[in-house]
Scaffold this motif. Structure first.
Motif, short mmCIF file in Angstrom:
data_model
loop_
_atom_site.label_atom_id
_atom_site.label_comp_id
_atom_site.label_asym_id
_atom_site.label_seq_id
_atom_site.Cartn_x
_atom_site.Cartn_y
_atom_site.Cartn_z
N LEU A 1 -12.86 -3.72 -7.38
CA LEU A 1 -12.37 -2.61 -8.17
C LEU A 1 -11.91 -1.46 -7.26
CD1 LEU A 1 -12.09 -1.59 -11.11
CD2 LEU A 1 -14.35 -0.57 -10.85
N SER A 2 -10.74 -0.96 -7.53
CA SER A 2 -10.21 0.20 -6.82
C SER A 2 -9.97 1.30 -7.82
CB SER A 2 -8.91 -0.16 -6.09
OG SER A 2 -8.39 0.98 -5.45
N VAL A 3 -10.76 2.36 -7.77
CA VAL A 3 -10.68 3.44 -8.76
C VAL A 3 -10.00 4.66 -8.15
CG1 VAL A 3 -12.00 4.95 -10.28
CG2 VAL A 3 -12.78 2.63 -9.84
N THR B 1 -8.12 -2.01 -20.89
CA THR B 1 -8.31 -1.38 -19.57
C THR B 1 -7.45 -2.05 -18.50
OG1 THR B 1 -10.26 -2.79 -19.21
CG2 THR B 1 -10.64 -0.56 -20.05
N ARG B 2 -6.64 -3.01 -18.90
CA ARG B 2 -5.74 -3.74 -18.00
C ARG B 2 -6.52 -4.51 -16.92
NH1 ARG B 2 -1.53 -0.06 -15.41
NH2 ARG B 2 -3.36 1.20 -14.92
N THR B 3 -7.74 -4.94 -17.25
CA THR B 3 -8.60 -5.62 -16.27
C THR B 3 -8.82 -7.09 -16.63
OG1 THR B 3 -10.57 -4.85 -17.46
CG2 THR B 3 -9.81 -3.50 -15.61
N GLU B 4 -7.83 -7.71 -17.22
CA GLU B 4 -7.97 -9.11 -17.61
C GLU B 4 -8.31 -10.01 -16.42
OE1 GLU B 4 -4.62 -7.52 -20.38
OE2 GLU B 4 -5.43 -7.14 -18.38
N PHE C 1 -13.66 4.81 -15.31
CA PHE C 1 -12.29 5.07 -15.78
C PHE C 1 -12.21 6.29 -16.70
CE2 PHE C 1 -10.35 0.51 -15.42
CZ PHE C 1 -10.56 0.56 -14.05
N GLY C 2 -13.36 6.81 -17.12
CA GLY C 2 -13.36 7.95 -18.04
C GLY C 2 -13.14 7.54 -19.49
N GLU C 3 -13.29 6.25 -19.78
CA GLU C 3 -13.10 5.74 -21.14
C GLU C 3 -14.45 5.72 -21.86
OE1 GLU C 3 -10.36 5.02 -22.63
OE2 GLU C 3 -8.87 4.82 -21.02
#
Length: 319
Positions: free
Chosen positions: A317-319, A243-246, A193-195
């Motif tokens: 996961l879809s990046v 990251t909105r990945t709950e 994600f670049g985080e």
């Protein structure tokens, strides 16, 4: 990428260096674990083992993050939640030790503190960090918008995750090992994600848990206590929220979910049937223990399950 390696290594080394010092200190002060009488009889011999080892983990994560990560708002709120939940756990452990009982804070006191900290996180995510109210959906290139339900949802995720990690912390090396797997997985997601700053914080947790496992592996020289388990759960939930990945956390941290569901099923079935049980004991790792599995075998098999679930989560996961 190099900073990720350095952060994990520093956290690992800090744990190895501070572990013996703090364990000896806890031992001299008689900061030992009180074992529940209703627990497995094999655990009685663990009574008196130093607890509050979560301080070792938190110290390592804090120092490593401060050294290698830029203190942007996301890292600051992640540290705030981790330290806040760690402080709640520390209070619980201290009361446990002083009162010589297996329970510290009352459930209502603990829940209130957890909800307050989680609400601050939710508000900061919306107002300061502009995370938005949408969640990423596993295996689907889209999102779901929670709207006004965002804040209560975040509170439920944070409180639920912290308590789930706490429930998982019942065998030597179990919670620490599962958390290593989950945080390495999340560090990879954050890298994609670049985080990078949050990735440094996350991989520092993995390094710290790895170093802590040196002393927490069977037979444990120290337990992380609520100090560690609540802090780790709060940290994981914060990473997922930012990251909105709950929804991904439900899969990647599936072992935590299974442990929690086993308790919910056991309690509900016990009340509905007037005393009957689904499992020999909950959380479910104790069921296998009472079924004759060696503690080390249960731990390793749960690690294997955690690795499998992490891979399943990454596939969605879809990046």
């Amino acid at each position: 990428m190099v900073d990720l390696i350095y952060a994990a290594t520093m956290a690992f080394v800090i744990c190895l260096l501070t572990g013996p010092i703090l364990i000896n200190w806890f031992t001299r002060l008689e900061f030992g674990q009180n074992i529940r009488e209703v627990g497995p009889k094999a655990h009685y011999k663990k009574a008196g083992t130093p607890t509050m080892g979560g301080i070792i983990i938190i110290l390592a994560v804090l120092v490593s993050t401060l050294v290698f990560a830029d203190l942007g708002p996301e890292v600051i709120i992640a540290l705030f939640v981790t330290l806040g939940y760690g402080f709640l756990g520390l209070l619980d452990d201290v009361i446990n030790i002083i009162a010589k009982r297996s329970e510290g804070l009352t459930p209502r006191q603990k829940l209130l503190g957890q909800v307050i900290i989680a609400t601050i996180l939710a508000a900061a995510a919306l107002i300061k960090l502009d995370v938005g109210t949408e969640l990423l959906i596993p295996y689907y290139d889209g999102t779901i918008d929670l709207g006004v339900l965002f804040i209560p949802f975040v509170v439920a995720v944070v409180v639920g995750t912290s308590n789930a990690v706490n429930l998982t912390d019942g065998l030597d090396g179990l919670a620490a090992g599962i958390t290593i797997i989950v945080t390495i997985t999340y560090a990879y997601i954050l890298f994609l994600f670049g985080e990078m700053e949050l990735a440094i914080f996350t991989i520092a947790i993995a390094g710290a848990c790895l170093g802590f496992s040196w002393f927490n592996s069977y037979p444990a020289q120290v337990f992380m206590g609520d100090t560690g388990s609540l802090a780790l759960g709060g940290a994981l939930a914060t990473i997922a929220v930012l990251t909105r990945t709950e929804l991904f956390l439900l899969i990647i941290g599936g072992v935590y979910v299974i442990e929690t569901l086993s308790v919910m099923i056991q309690v509900s079935f016990f009340k509905l049937t007037g005393g009957k049980r689904v499992f020999k004991m909950s959380p479910i790792h104790h069921h296998f223990e009472k079924s004759g599995w060696a503690e080390s075998k249960i731990v390793v098999r749960f690690w294997i399950l955690a690795i499998f679930l992490s891979l399943i989560g990454l596939m969605g996961l879809s990046v």
